[in-house]
Design a protein around this motif. Structure first.
Motif, PDB file in Angstrom:
ATOM      1  N   ALA A 153      48.507 -20.461  58.965  1.00  0.00           N
ATOM      2  CA  ALA A 153      49.091 -21.018  60.193  1.00  0.00           C
ATOM      3  C   ALA A 153      50.571 -20.674  60.291  1.00  0.00           C
ATOM      4  O   ALA A 153      51.053 -20.223  61.343  1.00  0.00           O
ATOM      5  CB  ALA A 153      48.895 -22.534  60.228  1.00  0.00           C
ATOM      6  N   GLU A 154      51.288 -20.868  59.196  1.00  0.00           N
ATOM      7  CA  GLU A 154      52.727 -20.583  59.202  1.00  0.00           C
ATOM      8  C   GLU A 154      53.002 -19.096  59.410  1.00  0.00           C
ATOM      9  O   GLU A 154      53.862 -18.727  60.209  1.00  0.00           O
ATOM     10  CB  GLU A 154      53.359 -21.082  57.905  1.00  0.00           C
ATOM     11  CG  GLU A 154      53.388 -22.591  57.816  1.00  0.00           C
ATOM     12  CD  GLU A 154      53.866 -23.110  56.470  1.00  0.00           C
ATOM     13  OE1 GLU A 154      54.294 -22.294  55.606  1.00  0.00           O
ATOM     14  OE2 GLU A 154      53.817 -24.338  56.276  1.00  0.00           O
ATOM     15  N   GLY A 164      45.736 -22.393  51.784  1.00  0.00           N
ATOM     16  CA  GLY A 164      45.453 -21.148  52.487  1.00  0.00           C
ATOM     17  C   GLY A 164      45.534 -21.290  53.997  1.00  0.00           C
ATOM     18  O   GLY A 164      46.115 -20.435  54.680  1.00  0.00           O
ATOM     19  N   LEU A 165      44.947 -22.369  54.529  1.00  0.00           N
ATOM     20  CA  LEU A 165      45.010 -22.595  55.974  1.00  0.00           C
ATOM     21  C   LEU A 165      46.450 -22.838  56.433  1.00  0.00           C
ATOM     22  O   LEU A 165      46.868 -22.338  57.481  1.00  0.00           O
ATOM     23  CB  LEU A 165      44.129 -23.774  56.381  1.00  0.00           C
ATOM     24  CG  LEU A 165      42.631 -23.542  56.343  1.00  0.00           C
ATOM     25  CD1 LEU A 165      41.874 -24.835  56.627  1.00  0.00           C
ATOM     26  CD2 LEU A 165      42.210 -22.456  57.323  1.00  0.00           C
ATOM     27  N   GLU A 168      54.468 -28.588  62.528  1.00  0.00           N
ATOM     28  CA  GLU A 168      53.498 -28.369  61.461  1.00  0.00           C
ATOM     29  C   GLU A 168      53.359 -26.928  60.983  1.00  0.00           C
ATOM     30  O   GLU A 168      52.892 -26.708  59.867  1.00  0.00           O
ATOM     31  CB  GLU A 168      52.119 -28.868  61.910  1.00  0.00           C
ATOM     32  CG  GLU A 168      52.088 -30.358  62.168  1.00  0.00           C
ATOM     33  CD  GLU A 168      50.721 -30.849  62.610  1.00  0.00           C
ATOM     34  OE1 GLU A 168      49.708 -30.191  62.297  1.00  0.00           O
ATOM     35  OE2 GLU A 168      50.674 -31.892  63.287  1.00  0.00           O
ATOM     36  N   TYR A 169      53.723 -25.959  61.831  1.00  0.00           N
ATOM     37  CA  TYR A 169      53.428 -24.571  61.481  1.00  0.00           C
ATOM     38  C   TYR A 169      54.651 -23.688  61.300  1.00  0.00           C
ATOM     39  O   TYR A 169      54.509 -22.513  60.996  1.00  0.00           O
ATOM     40  CB  TYR A 169      52.490 -23.943  62.512  1.00  0.00           C
ATOM     41  CG  TYR A 169      51.252 -24.750  62.785  1.00  0.00           C
ATOM     42  CD1 TYR A 169      50.549 -25.373  61.765  1.00  0.00           C
ATOM     43  CD2 TYR A 169      50.761 -24.894  64.071  1.00  0.00           C
ATOM     44  CE1 TYR A 169      49.403 -26.119  62.012  1.00  0.00           C
ATOM     45  CE2 TYR A 169      49.618 -25.629  64.329  1.00  0.00           C
ATOM     46  CZ  TYR A 169      48.949 -26.241  63.298  1.00  0.00           C
ATOM     47  OH  TYR A 169      47.821 -26.975  63.553  1.00  0.00           O
ATOM     48  N   CYS A 199      52.161 -18.124  63.118  1.00  0.00           N
ATOM     49  CA  CYS A 199      53.128 -18.648  64.083  1.00  0.00           C
ATOM     50  C   CYS A 199      54.487 -17.984  63.950  1.00  0.00           C
ATOM     51  O   CYS A 199      55.147 -17.720  64.957  1.00  0.00           O
ATOM     52  CB  CYS A 199      53.246 -20.159  63.947  1.00  0.00           C
ATOM     53  SG  CYS A 199      51.778 -21.014  64.547  1.00  0.00           S
ATOM     54  N   GLU A 200      54.900 -17.697  62.735  1.00  0.00           N
ATOM     55  CA  GLU A 200      56.194 -17.058  62.562  1.00  0.00           C
ATOM     56  C   GLU A 200      56.207 -15.635  63.106  1.00  0.00           C
ATOM     57  O   GLU A 200      57.245 -15.135  63.513  1.00  0.00           O
ATOM     58  CB  GLU A 200      56.627 -17.115  61.100  1.00  0.00           C
ATOM     59  CG  GLU A 200      57.028 -18.531  60.720  1.00  0.00           C
ATOM     60  CD  GLU A 200      57.509 -18.686  59.299  1.00  0.00           C
ATOM     61  OE1 GLU A 200      57.875 -17.671  58.679  1.00  0.00           O
ATOM     62  OE2 GLU A 200      57.510 -19.821  58.823  1.00  0.00           O
ATOM     63  N   SER A 201      55.035 -15.000  63.176  1.00  0.00           N
ATOM     64  CA  SER A 201      55.009 -13.638  63.725  1.00  0.00           C
ATOM     65  C   SER A 201      54.577 -13.601  65.190  1.00  0.00           C
ATOM     66  O   SER A 201      54.943 -12.672  65.903  1.00  0.00           O
ATOM     67  CB  SER A 201      54.088 -12.746  62.887  1.00  0.00           C
ATOM     68  OG  SER A 201      52.749 -13.159  63.014  1.00  0.00           O
TER      69      SER A 201
END
Length: 162
Positions: free
Chosen positions: A85-86, A80-81, A129-130, A89-91
């Motif tokens: 995070a992904e 979930g974390l 990482e993200y 960061c992608e938005s």
């Protein structure tokens, strides 16, 4: 023992860190500010170490610039974390290759030290990482080049009523 939301966020989840809203932190003197819990406070024993900066993608104040609300359990916490995070960061990490600029959420400015010691290390961590796309993304391309600039987007404190 009693806990406020700030106690949980800064005292426990951020490893007994100085809140970025403290007066000394706001004027760039965090090193002189008091931590959330004094050493003698029994709640200090609950401070997480090392801090997992992905908590900043899970903690929500209800503003439009905050990450979306998600449900977490012991069984799905890691997944979930990472997913939060992904998605964040992608938005919220915007790369403009033509201007050689990356725009980040203010969350990265306020809590930057939870992620990395320097801005360059922060960007490398985000990319490594993200970003779920791996090394084939605009941030990777930007970081492989020479100079670039970092801008922090204005934070939208309007209530997210969706």
């Amino acid at each position: 023992l009693e806990y406020s939301c700030d106690d949980v966020e800064h005292g426990i989840l951020r490893g007994n860190a100085v809140p970025p809203s403290s007066v000394l932190a706001l004027v760039g003197l965090s090193c002189l500010a008091s931590r959330t819990f004094k050493k003698s406070d029994p709640r200090a024993a609950l401070a997480v170490s090392p801090v997992d900066p992905r908590i900043h993608f899970a903690l929500v104040c209800g503003a439009k610039s905050c990450p979306p609300i998600r449900l977490y359990s012991a069984e799905n916490l890691e997944e979930g974390l990472q997913g939060a995070a992904e998605a964040f960061c992608e938005s919220e990490v915007v790369v403009d290759l033509s201007r050689r600029r990356v725009t980040l959420s203010k969350i990265f400015k306020w809590y930057g030290k939870d992620f990395a010691k320097t801005e360059s290390d922060l960007l490398q961590r985000i990319e490594r990482e993200y970003f779920s796309g791996g090394a084939d993304n605009d941030l990777s391309t930007l970081l492989r080049g020479s100079k670039y600039s970092v801008k922090y987007a204005e934070y939208n404190w309007d209530v997210n009523d969706q």
